[in-house]
Design a protein around this motif. Structure first.
Motif, PDB file in Angstrom:
ATOM      1  N   THR A 101       0.955  -1.298  -0.026  1.00 11.78           N
ATOM      2  CA  THR A 101      -0.032   0.096   0.089  1.00 11.78           C
ATOM      3  C   THR A 101       0.889   1.470  -0.077  1.00 11.78           C
ATOM      4  OG1 THR A 101      -1.658  -1.063   1.131  1.00 11.78           O
ATOM      5  CG2 THR A 101      -1.907   1.296   1.431  1.00 11.78           C
ATOM      6  N   SER A 104       2.448   1.908  -3.382  1.00 10.47           N
ATOM      7  CA  SER A 104       1.386   2.464  -4.277  1.00 10.47           C
ATOM      8  C   SER A 104       1.156   3.857  -4.052  1.00 10.47           C
ATOM      9  CB  SER A 104       0.105   1.702  -4.325  1.00 10.47           C
ATOM     10  OG  SER A 104      -0.763   2.048  -3.291  1.00 10.47           O
ATOM     11  N   VAL A 105       1.198   4.362  -2.759  1.00 12.22           N
ATOM     12  CA  VAL A 105       0.989   5.734  -2.429  1.00 12.22           C
ATOM     13  C   VAL A 105       2.220   6.512  -2.970  1.00 12.22           C
ATOM     14  CG1 VAL A 105       0.831   7.203  -0.431  1.00 12.22           C
ATOM     15  CG2 VAL A 105      -0.383   5.244  -0.380  1.00 12.22           C
ATOM     16  N   SER A 108       2.428   6.771  -6.690  1.00 14.55           N
ATOM     17  CA  SER A 108       1.488   7.563  -6.949  1.00 14.55           C
ATOM     18  C   SER A 108       1.907   9.041  -6.838  1.00 14.55           C
ATOM     19  CB  SER A 108      -0.008   7.377  -6.585  1.00 14.55           C
ATOM     20  OG  SER A 108      -0.756   8.264  -6.720  1.00 14.55           O
TER      21      SER A 108
ATOM     22  N   VAL B  31      -3.777   5.889  -2.684  1.00 13.27           N
ATOM     23  CA  VAL B  31      -4.124   7.141  -2.044  1.00 13.27           C
ATOM     24  C   VAL B  31      -3.818   6.890  -0.703  1.00 13.27           C
ATOM     25  CG1 VAL B  31      -6.193   8.351  -1.189  1.00 13.27           C
ATOM     26  CG2 VAL B  31      -6.024   7.530  -3.746  1.00 13.27           C
ATOM     27  N   GLU B  32      -3.089   8.074  -0.131  1.00 12.31           N
ATOM     28  CA  GLU B  32      -2.776   7.849   1.066  1.00 12.31           C
ATOM     29  C   GLU B  32      -3.881   8.143   2.302  1.00 12.31           C
ATOM     30  OE1 GLU B  32       0.510  11.160   1.627  1.00 12.31           O
ATOM     31  OE2 GLU B  32       1.078  10.333   3.312  1.00 12.31           O
ATOM     32  N   GLY B  33      -3.992   6.814   2.631  1.00 14.07           N
ATOM     33  CA  GLY B  33      -5.326   6.682   3.400  1.00 14.07           C
ATOM     34  C   GLY B  33      -5.266   6.133   4.735  1.00 14.07           C
ATOM     35  N   GLU B  34      -4.058   5.308   5.005  1.00 14.75           N
ATOM     36  CA  GLU B  34      -3.718   4.582   6.086  1.00 14.75           C
ATOM     37  C   GLU B  34      -3.658   5.563   7.463  1.00 14.75           C
ATOM     38  OE1 GLU B  34      -0.879   1.731   5.553  1.00 14.75           O
ATOM     39  OE2 GLU B  34      -2.420   0.262   4.584  1.00 14.75           O
TER      40      GLU B  34
END
Lengths: 217, 386
Positions: A101, A104-105, A108, B31-34
């Motif tokens: 994750t 990917s961030v 991006s 997307v920076e969501g964590e």
């Protein structure tokens, strides 16, 4: 253009697996392929699970301008290669190679910078290497991650180049091949391209820090 | 109720997260969501509650450093924060976490520890990444998550999950949605590359009707901040638009000549948990095409008027109509209220024939009086319209 010295036409938006047995030089070849793109003022996002971002940046800076180079460094934090690690404009750090994750961030964010702010329209994303990702995560997990990344490469009409230090025929990595358009194999002093109706071979050698490519075989 | 710690989210959730409930941040890959789960945990630690963080992707020390990147020092909470380390065994390294999951590929090893911890009531149990637990343990893990959620409910604990929405099967996605009390989508905007980020309510089962969307930015330090990408400042010549932009902005640029704005003012605001970009247009009629251009895609409008110059009100009214036709949230800012013969709000309303539905806010932009009040009122209108 995929490479200025290789007489081969690979359509933009292609995802490429760059494979070879361990120590065959897949990482080195990935770097030389990126170097050629940087020399032609294209942008490169290099996701590294093997070498630190600083080391890659240094290698490139000794050969060309690093303006278009962005690196996602997956090892410096987990190996504690230095303390107080903070993202810079061109090197982004993730916690570990397990953190897909995070990877990917970070890629991006670099894509947004190159595509939107700096207006590069030729961008390639390299992972060196898939073998490390597969060591820490199972093949379905890596597949899902690559599904997103290869889709992104198509959306930006870029190139995705992913190194693999084993035979792509290995059934364990078979699912990943579904996401790949072209396979490049490194065999001794040969680069062999296959896929998209392409079957080409070139001889190569590294001489005085430069990649020298021979004609088609 | 406990706060989510995410700007504006509590109002979408009806005041916060009730005890015993679970919230899942469903995060689009890339997307920076964590940070959402981290911010919820940190906010509650700050307020004196106890928390648990389950890490699957790096050791607790690196997690602490990740919190620090946002300016959050979690080490000061000592025993109030418990780490469950499901990472170190995976790579065969030592761990000094209070709880170590010896076999991160076995969902039962998580269940044993979660059972033990949850007996402490009103704990916030944060899963750094539920998707990686699923990746490690397989699809069967969902059944355990369902049991955990029941247990949280029975013990008044709160479950906060980060979940990266990789291309899993529909079955998994549906099941997850079913077993969570609230699901907040964290997504990206953009066709070729991701250019902006937003969060939005997908499900809140303790409310009859729940909705809400908000764009956000990540600040380091600071964390998730609401983001309003375009607010327009307009008004007649010399009403004080540039001063208003400058007074509100953390940083601003003005393109002007001989002291009056001939192109536009641009400012960036950071106020509380909100960031916004504001654009001021010049007031002269010959610049009206710019006004139209900037009003496109704007999310709200400040119409600045000079309270001492009723002769400029007709012009103000016509500018108001131009932007109002687009149905944008709008407030009138009655500037220069410090000057002695300034008209009162009531007089202005009457002279401009403004209905009660249009709010008029008194300001003195030079002294920054009233400007942030005006900002807050407009933001509430923007959120209401969203």
């Amino acid at each position: 253009m995929f490479h200025s010295k290789l007489d081969i036409n690979i359509p933009k938006g292609s995802n490429i697996l760059l494979s070879g047995p361990p120590l065959s030089g897949t990482s080195m070849m990935a770097k030389y392929i990126c170097l050629d793109a940087l020399e032609r003022k294209e942008a490169v996002i290099y996701i590294s699970t093997k070498e630190s971002g600083e080391k890659i940046q240094k290698w490139v800076s000794e050969r060309t301008d690093i303006k278009g180079l962005g690196i996602v460094d997956c090892i410096s934090k987990s190996l504690r290669l230095k303390t107080n690690i903070e993202d810079s404009n061109s090197i982004k750090y993730v916690s570990s190679s397990v953190d897909l994750t995070g990877v990917s961030v970070k890629y991006s964010g670099l894509l947004e910078r190159f595509w939107n702010i700096e207006e590069y329209k030729n961008i390639r994303v390299t992972i060196d290497s898939l073998s490390t990702l597969l060591m820490y995560s199972n093949v379905q997990t890596v597949f899902r991650f690559l599904h997103i990344l290869t889709g992104r490469v198509k959306k930006i009409d870029g190139y995705g180049i992913f190194t693999l230090d084993e035979d792509p025929e290995n059934p364990q990595v078979a699912p990943i091949k579904q996401l790949i358009d072209i396979i490049i194999k490194i065999e001794k002093n040969k680069i062999i391209f296959s896929g998209f109706g392409i079957k080409e071979e070139f001889e190569f050698e590294i001489k005085e820090g430069k990649l020298i490519v021979g004609g088609k075989k | 109720m406990i706060p989510s710690g995410i700007p504006r989210l509590d109002s979408f959730l009806g005041g916060g997260i009730p005890e015993g409930k679970t919230v899942m941040y469903l995060i689009q890959p890339e997307v920076e969501g964590e940070i959402f789960g981290m911010q919820t945990l940190y906010k509650n630690l700050e307020e004196g509650r106890k928390g648990v963080f389950i890490t699957t992707k790096s050791d607790p020390q690196i997690i602490k450093e990740n919190f620090e990147e946002y300016g959050w020092d979690i080490s000061k909470y000592g025993d109030k924060l418990i780490f469950v380390d499901a990472y170190s065994s995976l790579i065969g390294s030592e761990s000094d976490a209070q709880y170590l999951i010896k076999n991160p590929n076995d969902i039962n090893s998580y269940s044993r520890i979660i059972n033990e911890i949850v007996e402490e009531s009103e704990t916030i149990i944060t899963f750094g990444s539920l998707s990686s637990i699923l990746d490690l343990c397989g699809d069967d893990a969902i059944k355990h998550v369902e049991k955990w959620n029941k247990m949280f409910n029975a013990n008044n604990a709160i479950g906060v999950y980060n979940f990266t929405n990789w291309p899993y099967s529909e079955e998994i996605k549906t099941k997850l949605n079913e077993i969570m009390n609230a699901v907040i989508r964290v997504g990206g905007i953009g066709e070729r590359v991701i250019l902006g980020q937003y969060y939005g309510i997908l499900k809140v089962d303790w409310l009859e009707k729940a909705k809400g969307n908000l764009m956000f930015k990540i600040a380091k330090p600071g964390g998730v901040k609401a983001f309003i990408p375009k607010v327009l400042v307009t008004g007649p010549f010399n009403a004080g638009k540039s001063t208003f932009v400058r007074s509100l902005s953390t940083r601003s640029v003005s393109v002007d000549r001989m002291g009056t704005t001939v192109a536009l003012d641009k400012g960036h605001i950071e106020y509380g948990d909100i960031t916004a970009d504001i654009f001021g247009t010049p007031g002269q009629e010959r610049f009206d095409p710019i006004l139209k251009f900037i009003a496109n895609e704007a999310m709200g409008v400040f119409l600045i008027i000079d309270s001492t110059k009723p002769e400029s009100f007709p012009r103000a009214k016509s500018m108001l109509e131009k932007t109002r036709a687009k149905g944008l949230p709008l407030i009138v800012v009655a500037n220069k209220q410090d000057i002695q013969h300034a008209l009162s709000i009531e007089e202005i309303r009457e002279k401009m024939k403004l209905p009660e539905s249009i709010e008029i806010v008194p300001t003195d932009a030079v002294k920054k009086k009233g400007v942030f009040e005006a900002f807050e009122i407009l933001i509430k209108k923007i959120e209401g319209s969203g």
